[in-house]
Design a protein around this motif. Structure first.
Motif, PDB file in Angstrom:
ATOM      1  N   THR A  31       0.163  -1.129   0.656  1.00 27.87           N
ATOM      2  CA  THR A  31       0.086   0.034  -0.214  1.00 27.87           C
ATOM      3  C   THR A  31       0.853   1.273   0.263  1.00 27.87           C
ATOM      4  O   THR A  31       0.309   2.522  -0.463  1.00 27.87           O
ATOM      5  CB  THR A  31      -1.129  -0.738   1.363  1.00 27.87           C
ATOM      6  OG1 THR A  31      -0.169  -0.581   2.175  1.00 27.87           O
ATOM      7  CG2 THR A  31      -2.168  -1.007   0.811  1.00 27.87           C
ATOM      8  N   ALA A  57       2.356  10.099   8.690  1.00 25.69           N
ATOM      9  CA  ALA A  57       1.023   9.551   9.986  1.00 25.69           C
ATOM     10  C   ALA A  57       0.828   8.548   8.849  1.00 25.69           C
ATOM     11  O   ALA A  57       0.670   8.611   7.622  1.00 25.69           O
ATOM     12  CB  ALA A  57       0.038  10.839  10.819  1.00 25.69           C
ATOM     13  N   GLY A  85       2.778  -3.861   4.804  1.00 23.34           N
ATOM     14  CA  GLY A  85       1.171  -2.953   4.967  1.00 23.34           C
ATOM     15  C   GLY A  85       0.907  -2.060   5.013  1.00 23.34           C
ATOM     16  O   GLY A  85      -0.036  -1.618   5.351  1.00 23.34           O
ATOM     17  N   ARG A  88      -3.030  -1.912   8.626  1.00 26.66           N
ATOM     18  CA  ARG A  88      -1.996  -0.928   9.632  1.00 26.66           C
ATOM     19  C   ARG A  88      -2.790  -1.052  10.896  1.00 26.66           C
ATOM     20  O   ARG A  88      -2.502   0.042  11.685  1.00 26.66           O
ATOM     21  CB  ARG A  88      -1.628  -0.108   9.320  1.00 26.66           C
ATOM     22  CG  ARG A  88      -0.021  -0.033   8.673  1.00 26.66           C
ATOM     23  CD  ARG A  88       0.263   0.941   8.057  1.00 26.66           C
ATOM     24  NE  ARG A  88       1.827   1.833   7.920  1.00 26.66           N
ATOM     25  CZ  ARG A  88       2.491   0.899   6.761  1.00 26.66           C
ATOM     26  NH1 ARG A  88       1.918   0.624   5.568  1.00 26.66           N
ATOM     27  NH2 ARG A  88       3.897   1.567   6.916  1.00 26.66           N
TER      28      ARG A  88
HETATM   29  P1  AMP Z   1       4.969   2.070   3.861  1.00 26.39           P
HETATM   30  O1  AMP Z   1       5.979   1.867   2.527  1.00 26.39           O
HETATM   31  O2  AMP Z   1       4.140   0.831   3.910  1.00 26.39           O
HETATM   32  O3  AMP Z   1       6.587   2.151   5.362  1.00 26.39           O
HETATM   33  O4  AMP Z   1       3.850   3.344   4.283  1.00 26.39           O
HETATM   34  C1  AMP Z   1       4.699   4.898   4.386  1.00 26.39           C
HETATM   35  C2  AMP Z   1       3.554   5.654   4.096  1.00 26.39           C
HETATM   36  O5  AMP Z   1       1.854   5.319   3.184  1.00 26.39           O
HETATM   37  C3  AMP Z   1       3.097   4.983   5.746  1.00 26.39           C
HETATM   38  O6  AMP Z   1       3.186   6.253   6.627  1.00 26.39           O
HETATM   39  C4  AMP Z   1       1.441   5.819   5.962  1.00 26.39           C
HETATM   40  O7  AMP Z   1       1.810   7.229   5.897  1.00 26.39           O
HETATM   41  C5  AMP Z   1       0.921   5.318   4.123  1.00 26.39           C
HETATM   42  N1  AMP Z   1       0.281   3.800   4.861  1.00 26.39           N
HETATM   43  C6  AMP Z   1       0.324   2.771   3.945  1.00 26.39           C
HETATM   44  N2  AMP Z   1       0.246   1.598   3.909  1.00 26.39           N
HETATM   45  C7  AMP Z   1      -1.158   2.571   4.675  1.00 26.39           C
HETATM   46  C8  AMP Z   1      -1.851   1.826   5.606  1.00 26.39           C
HETATM   47  N3  AMP Z   1      -2.426   0.028   5.966  1.00 26.39           N
HETATM   48  N4  AMP Z   1      -3.429   2.421   6.416  1.00 26.39           N
HETATM   49  C9  AMP Z   1      -2.660   3.916   6.607  1.00 26.39           C
HETATM   50  N5  AMP Z   1      -1.706   4.347   5.922  1.00 26.39           N
HETATM   51  C10 AMP Z   1      -1.106   3.663   4.829  1.00 26.39           C
END
Ligand code: AMP
Length: 216
Positions: A31, A57, A85, A88
Motif C-alpha cells: 500500500t 501519519a 503495509g 495497519r
Molecule cells: P510504507 O511504504 O508501508 O512504509 O508506507 C509509507 C506510508 O504510507 C505510511 O507511513 C503511511 O503514511 C502510508 N500507508 C501505507 N499503508 C498504509 C495503511 N495500510 N494505512 C494507512 N496508511 C498507510
C-alpha cells in the motif's frame, strides 16, 4: 496463500515481500508503493495522501480499504498475495477478513501473518542508510546492500533516492503509529492463532530463510 507481513518501518518488509512474491508466484501488494505512485502521478488520492505520508501519519482507513478492495479484486490476486503495509489498524484488519470471506474459496482459511521483529534502535539506523530506485523500486542500504555504482540502480540504471518520509521526524512519527495503531493488529492476529513471529535482524538471506520456514 494469503500472506500478511507486519513490521515497523524499515524492518525489511518491502525487501522480503518482493522475494516472497517471486518465490510463491503471487503478487506483492504494497500500500505504501501504491500511495507513492498516486502521489507521483498527482491523482486525487495522491493529493490527499501526500502531506499525510510525508508527515509519517497513517492515511484514513476508508481510503486505504478502498484501494485494497480494488487491488485484491484484480485477477492476479485471486490465488492470494503478499500484503506489505496492510492492514495497519484493527479496522483495516476486520475489513480485510470480511473481504477474504466474501471472496470465498479458502482464501480466508489460508492466511499466514508474519511479524518481523526489529527493535526501534535498529530502525532509525537502517532508515538513515536506506535508498530506493525512483524507477523500479529496488531497495538498497548504503552499508549492508549498496549498489555497485554509487547513486545508480543495479537493476535498471535509474537514480537512487531517499524517501521523503525517511527523515528523523517522520520516522519517529511512523514508529509511533506502528506502536499505537499497528501493534493492536498483531494482538488481533495472535488471538486468532495466526501470528508467526520472525527475528528480522540479520542478513537479508537469513531473514528470508526464517520467513520461509515460518510459512511452511
Ligand atoms: P510504507 O511504504 O508501508 O512504509 O508506507 C509509507 C506510508 O504510507 C505510511 O507511513 C503511511 O503514511 C502510508 N500507508 C501505507 N499503508 C498504509 C495503511 N495500510 N494505512 C494507512 N496508511 C498507510
Amino acid at each position: 496463500m494469503q500472506v500478511i507481513l507486519i513490521g515497523p518501518p524499515g524492518s525489511g518488509k518491502g525487501t522480503q515481500a518482493k522475494r516472497l512474491s517471486a518465490q510463491l508466484a503471487i503478487p506483492h501488494v504494497s500500500t505504501g508503493d501504491m500511495l507513492r505512485e498516486a502521489i507521483a502521478e498527482v491523482t486525487e488520492l495522491g493529493k490527499v495522501a501526500a502531506p499525510i505520508v510525508a508527515s509519517g501519519a497513517l492515511v484514513p482507513d476508508d481510503l486505504m480499504i478502498g484501494i485494497i478492495k480494488e487491488r485484491l479484486g484484480r485477477p492476479d490476486a485471486a490465488g492470494g498475495s503478499i500484503l506489505d503495509g496492510f492492514p495497519r489498524t484493527v479496522v483495516q484488519a476486520e475489513k480485510l477478513d470480511a473481504l477474504l470471506v466474501q471472496r470465498g474459496g479458502n482464501g480466508a482459511k489460508n492466511v499466514r501473518v508474519v511479524q518481523l521483529l526489529v527493535p526501534d534502535e535498529a530502525i532509525v539506523k537502517r532508515i538513515a542508510a536506506r535508498r530506493s530506485c525512483g524507477n523500479c523500486g529496488a531497495i538498497y542500504h548504503l552499508e549492508t546492500a549498496p549498489p555497485a555504482k554509487a547513486g545508480v540502480c543495479d537493476r535498471c540504471g535509474a537514480g537512487l533516492i531517499a524517501r521523503v518520509d525517511d527523515t528523523e521526524t517522520a520516522v519517529r512519527k511512523r514508529l509511533q503509529a506502528f506502536h499505537g495503531q499497528t501493534m493492536p493488529v498483531v494482538s488481533y492476529y495472535r488471538n486468532q492463532n495466526l501470528l508467526r513471529e520472525v527475528d528480522g535482524v540479520g542478513p537479508v538471506d537469513e531473514v528470508f530463510e526464517r520467513i520461509r520456514k515460518s510459512l511452511s
